[in-house]
Design a protein around this motif. Sequence first.
Motif, PDB file in Angstrom:
ATOM      1  N   TRP A 179       0.829  -1.214   0.000  1.00 18.45           N
ATOM      2  CA  TRP A 179       0.000   0.000   0.000  1.00 18.45           C
ATOM      3  C   TRP A 179       0.866   1.267   0.000  1.00 18.45           C
ATOM      4  CZ3 TRP A 179      -4.686   0.054  -1.510  1.00 18.45           C
ATOM      5  CH2 TRP A 179      -5.520  -1.056  -1.358  1.00 18.45           C
ATOM      6  N   ILE A 182       1.985   1.596  -3.423  1.00 23.06           N
ATOM      7  CA  ILE A 182       0.903   2.079  -4.301  1.00 23.06           C
ATOM      8  C   ILE A 182       0.662   3.568  -4.084  1.00 23.06           C
ATOM      9  CG2 ILE A 182      -1.594   1.905  -4.730  1.00 23.06           C
ATOM     10  CD1 ILE A 182      -1.309  -1.119  -4.166  1.00 23.06           C
ATOM     11  N   ARG A 183       0.644   3.978  -2.800  1.00 27.35           N
ATOM     12  CA  ARG A 183       0.427   5.403  -2.524  1.00 27.35           C
ATOM     13  C   ARG A 183       1.573   6.234  -3.096  1.00 27.35           C
ATOM     14  NH1 ARG A 183      -1.462   3.460   2.529  1.00 27.35           N
ATOM     15  NH2 ARG A 183       0.597   3.837   3.430  1.00 27.35           N
ATOM     16  N   TRP A 184       2.818   5.692  -2.936  1.00 23.29           N
ATOM     17  CA  TRP A 184       3.963   6.473  -3.443  1.00 23.29           C
ATOM     18  C   TRP A 184       3.906   6.584  -4.963  1.00 23.29           C
ATOM     19  CZ3 TRP A 184       8.182   5.149  -6.501  1.00 23.29           C
ATOM     20  CH2 TRP A 184       9.191   6.054  -6.536  1.00 23.29           C
ATOM     21  N   THR A 186       1.224   6.299  -6.778  1.00 21.18           N
ATOM     22  CA  THR A 186       0.077   7.156  -7.138  1.00 21.18           C
ATOM     23  C   THR A 186       0.440   8.637  -6.999  1.00 21.18           C
ATOM     24  OG1 THR A 186      -1.443   5.412  -6.399  1.00 21.18           O
ATOM     25  CG2 THR A 186      -2.329   7.670  -6.625  1.00 21.18           C
ATOM     26  N   GLY A 187       1.090   8.952  -5.892  1.00 20.67           N
ATOM     27  CA  GLY A 187       1.527  10.329  -5.685  1.00 20.67           C
ATOM     28  C   GLY A 187       2.489  10.761  -6.774  1.00 20.67           C
ATOM     29  N   LEU A 189       2.668   9.580  -9.813  1.00 22.24           N
ATOM     30  CA  LEU A 189       1.927   9.760 -11.065  1.00 22.24           C
ATOM     31  C   LEU A 189       1.150  11.071 -11.074  1.00 22.24           C
ATOM     32  CD1 LEU A 189       0.591   6.101 -11.601  1.00 22.24           C
ATOM     33  CD2 LEU A 189       2.411   7.271 -12.877  1.00 22.24           C
ATOM     34  N   VAL A 190       0.545  11.357  -9.892  1.00 18.82           N
ATOM     35  CA  VAL A 190      -0.200  12.634  -9.794  1.00 18.82           C
ATOM     36  C   VAL A 190       0.755  13.806 -10.005  1.00 18.82           C
ATOM     37  CG1 VAL A 190      -1.527  14.116  -8.237  1.00 18.82           C
ATOM     38  CG2 VAL A 190      -2.054  11.675  -8.396  1.00 18.82           C
TER      39      VAL A 190
END
Length: 204
Positions: A179, A182-184, A186-187, A189-190
């Motif tokens: 997780w 995934i958060r890293w 996702t961040g 990519l954002v």
Amino acid sequence: MSIALDVYQAFKDDGEHKARVLAEAFDRLERRIPGNVATSDQLETTKLALQKEIEQLRADLTERIEHARIEHTERVEQLRADLSERIEHIRAELSEKIEQNRAEFSEKIERNRLEIQKVRAELSERIEHIRAELSEKIDQNRLEIQKVRAELVEKIERNRVEIERVRTDLSERIENVRWSTIRWVTGLLVAQAAVIVSLIKLLP
């Protein structure tokens, strides 16, 4: 003495005593024969004397032979009796020795039998003692094995629980890392999208 010597030599093989008696007789006859030629009366007288002398010598010889035969028989009987007595004495000694040896042999056999029984009893006692010791050691080893087995089972169970706990911890950590990743991502990519948008806006 020549005729007497001839007679002795002739009858010597028939017996020493017989040859000596005949030789003595002829010796006495030679001494009675005159040196000159005798008359008929003298020859007849000499003949009768010689016959009488021969008969006397025959009787003496027969008596001596009978006496010698009796002595020989007595000696043979005495020797037979002595020999029988010696044989009986030897038989008695041999019987006594045989009985003595038999008694000693029987005594030795009995001693050996008692010794064998004693050794057998000692061996049986030792075997029983060793069997008891082995049984005791086997029981002790069985208890020890059961104890070790129980300890191993307990250790295995503890290790299994520990492994389950570690597995759980690892699963949780992996999940947390996943997780986080995934958060890293996702961040990231954002952020990249924002940068791209900003760049697009800057284009004429």
